[in-house]
Write an enzyme that holds these catalytic residues in place. Structure first.
Site, PDB file in Angstrom:
ATOM      1  N   GLY A 146     -21.973  -7.196 -16.572  1.00 32.06           N
ATOM      2  CA  GLY A 146     -22.552  -5.898 -16.252  1.00 32.06           C
ATOM      3  C   GLY A 146     -21.940  -4.772 -17.064  1.00 32.06           C
ATOM      4  O   GLY A 146     -21.327  -5.015 -18.100  1.00 32.06           O
ATOM      5  N   GLY A 187     -25.191  -3.715 -26.901  1.00 36.02           N
ATOM      6  CA  GLY A 187     -24.792  -5.066 -27.336  1.00 36.02           C
ATOM      7  C   GLY A 187     -25.385  -6.123 -26.422  1.00 36.02           C
ATOM      8  O   GLY A 187     -25.997  -7.101 -26.880  1.00 36.02           O
ATOM      9  N   HIS A 188     -25.242  -5.918 -25.108  1.00 30.58           N
ATOM     10  CA  HIS A 188     -25.837  -6.864 -24.152  1.00 30.58           C
ATOM     11  C   HIS A 188     -27.364  -6.916 -24.350  1.00 30.58           C
ATOM     12  O   HIS A 188     -27.969  -7.984 -24.320  1.00 30.58           O
ATOM     13  CB  HIS A 188     -25.585  -6.416 -22.711  1.00 30.58           C
ATOM     14  CG  HIS A 188     -24.147  -6.380 -22.294  1.00 30.58           C
ATOM     15  ND1 HIS A 188     -23.467  -5.214 -22.032  1.00 30.58           N
ATOM     16  CD2 HIS A 188     -23.253  -7.376 -22.073  1.00 30.58           C
ATOM     17  CE1 HIS A 188     -22.231  -5.487 -21.660  1.00 30.58           C
ATOM     18  NE2 HIS A 188     -22.060  -6.779 -21.681  1.00 30.58           N
ATOM     19  N   MET A 191     -19.143  -2.261 -29.697  1.00 32.02           N
ATOM     20  CA  MET A 191     -19.505  -1.847 -28.330  1.00 32.02           C
ATOM     21  C   MET A 191     -18.863  -2.783 -27.326  1.00 32.02           C
ATOM     22  O   MET A 191     -18.807  -3.998 -27.537  1.00 32.02           O
ATOM     23  CB  MET A 191     -21.019  -1.891 -28.150  1.00 32.02           C
ATOM     24  CG  MET A 191     -21.728  -0.804 -28.896  1.00 32.02           C
ATOM     25  SD  MET A 191     -23.490  -0.927 -28.578  1.00 32.02           S
ATOM     26  CE  MET A 191     -24.070   0.339 -29.691  1.00 32.02           C
TER      27      MET A 191
HETATM   28  P1  AMP Z   1     -19.401  -9.196 -21.078  1.00 40.65           P
HETATM   29  O1  AMP Z   1     -20.280  -8.446 -20.135  1.00 40.65           O
HETATM   30  O2  AMP Z   1     -18.344  -8.366 -21.732  1.00 40.65           O
HETATM   31  O3  AMP Z   1     -18.869 -10.482 -20.486  1.00 40.65           O
HETATM   32  O4  AMP Z   1     -20.334  -9.650 -22.270  1.00 40.65           O
HETATM   33  C1  AMP Z   1     -21.503 -10.405 -22.026  1.00 40.65           C
HETATM   34  C2  AMP Z   1     -22.027 -10.924 -23.353  1.00 40.65           C
HETATM   35  O5  AMP Z   1     -22.332  -9.820 -24.195  1.00 40.65           O
HETATM   36  C3  AMP Z   1     -20.983 -11.768 -24.101  1.00 40.65           C
HETATM   37  O6  AMP Z   1     -21.643 -12.877 -24.698  1.00 40.65           O
HETATM   38  C4  AMP Z   1     -20.457 -10.808 -25.124  1.00 40.65           C
HETATM   39  O7  AMP Z   1     -19.964 -11.441 -26.285  1.00 40.65           O
HETATM   40  C5  AMP Z   1     -21.714 -10.004 -25.448  1.00 40.65           C
HETATM   41  N1  AMP Z   1     -21.344  -8.727 -26.045  1.00 40.65           N
HETATM   42  C6  AMP Z   1     -20.408  -7.858 -25.611  1.00 40.65           C
HETATM   43  N2  AMP Z   1     -20.282  -6.818 -26.458  1.00 40.65           N
HETATM   44  C7  AMP Z   1     -21.174  -7.051 -27.464  1.00 40.65           C
HETATM   45  C8  AMP Z   1     -21.528  -6.343 -28.656  1.00 40.65           C
HETATM   46  N3  AMP Z   1     -20.922  -5.202 -29.000  1.00 40.65           N
HETATM   47  N4  AMP Z   1     -22.484  -6.875 -29.452  1.00 40.65           N
HETATM   48  C9  AMP Z   1     -23.095  -8.046 -29.121  1.00 40.65           C
HETATM   49  N5  AMP Z   1     -22.802  -8.759 -28.013  1.00 40.65           N
HETATM   50  C10 AMP Z   1     -21.854  -8.269 -27.198  1.00 40.65           C
END
Ligand code: AMP
Length: 283
Positions: free
Chosen positions: A31, A36-37, A184
């Site tokens: 969340g 990026g997400h 991000m």
């Molecule tokens: P998180 O919510 O931080 O666990 O991230 C969920 C997914 O989003 C993971 O696969 C992360 O690698 C991806 N993610 C986080 N930040 C970025 C970003 N800046 N660009 C692309 N994917 C991202």
């Protein structure tokens, strides 16, 4: 868009789609969604008629001194972003749903998880692989989308999927950055304006490192130069900077056609990680 809190309901929704011949793309997240997400959602949507996002701040991947309690949880905003991005279903479980009393099984990947993030955050990857294994069973998707931003994480998940024969494709999508170059991250919200400027040292070092790589410097010399550069950065407490093999994540001494540079450190109380894949130009 449907929002499910129950394991049986989300599983049923995905199975219903499969019966209709529609494939599912899955984006697991914690969340506090950002662009990026959403780029992962977009990629999932390009390939699958049904897209599921999970939102779960997984307590088992946080050490006791880490930021579990202050991790941002903007539920309504996240749901609005998912809706706007065309997500079909969100799985939003509670901690009790994911870890009912008496849960006693974990999934652990060896080797890769001992290095880099695993060395700095012992137990972190066991938390990640356990929750992702559970999520892959709960959301029986055809493909899952992860970010290159967490390079080691996607490598560990690929290893788990290979070793345990999960019937799911893993896709890794490029890191989205703010215009100033900062990768991000939900954790960027913790940074003060001055800390944010300090944090830019990581992406700047990666750009400089790429230039050294293009000039033909060895992995070992770039590793040393990155470490020297980042250790000098006021306000940044460097955890590691390393040029590694893209598959084994072991340090690269010489030159390889493709390497990954991994960097991580703390700015104030906020931990930042970043990486870059460098490939030699085809002859
Ligand atoms: P998180 O919510 O931080 O666990 O991230 C969920 C997914 O989003 C993971 O696969 C992360 O690698 C991806 N993610 C986080 N930040 C970025 C970003 N800046 N660009 C692309 N994917 C991202």
């Amino acid at each position: 868009m449907d929002v499910f809190g129950s394991i049986a309901d989300i599983r049923q929704a995905v199975q219903n789609q499969r019966r209709l011949g529609r494939t599912t793309g899955f984006v697991p997240t914690m969340g506090a969604l950002h662009a990026g997400h959403l780029s992962l959602v977009e990629e999932a949507r390009r390939h699958h008629p049904f897209v599921v996002v999970s939102i779960f701040v997984n307590p088992t991947q946080f050490a006791p001194h880490e930021d579990l309690s202050k991790y941002p949880r903007p539920r309504e905003k996240d749901l609005a972003l998912c809706e706007a991005a065309g997500v079909d279903a969100v799985f939003f479980p509670t901690v009790e749903t994911m870890y009912p009393p008496g849960a006693a099984t974990t999934v652990a990947v060896s080797h890769l998880t001992k290095l880099w993030e695993g060395a700095i955050r012992p137990g972190h990857f066991a938390g990640v692989t356990t929750v992702v294994a559970k999520l892959f069973h709960i959301v029986p998707a055809d493909a899952a989308y992860f970010g290159q931003k967490d390079y080691q994480q996607q490598a560990v998940i690929r290893q788990m999927v290979r070793d345990l024969d999960f019937p799911i494709e893993i896709h890794t999508c490029p890191t989205l950055r703010d215009p100033d170059g900062l990768a991000m991250s939900s954790r960027n919200a913790y940074l003060s304006p001055a800390e944010r400027i300090t944090g830019l040292a990581l992406s700047r070092a990666l750009r400089q490192g790429e230039q050294w790589f293009r000039e033909g410097q060895s992995g070992a010399s770039i590793t040393t130069a990155l470490q020297e550069m980042l250790q000098k950065e006021p306000g940044l407490q460097l955890d590691y900077a390393a040029v590694v093999d893209p598959d084994t994540l072991q340090l690269v001494d010489q030159r390889l056609p493709q390497v990954v540079a991994l960097v991580a450190g703390k700015v104030g109380t906020t931990r930042l990680i970043d990486n870059a894949i460098w490939t030699t130009a085809a002859p």
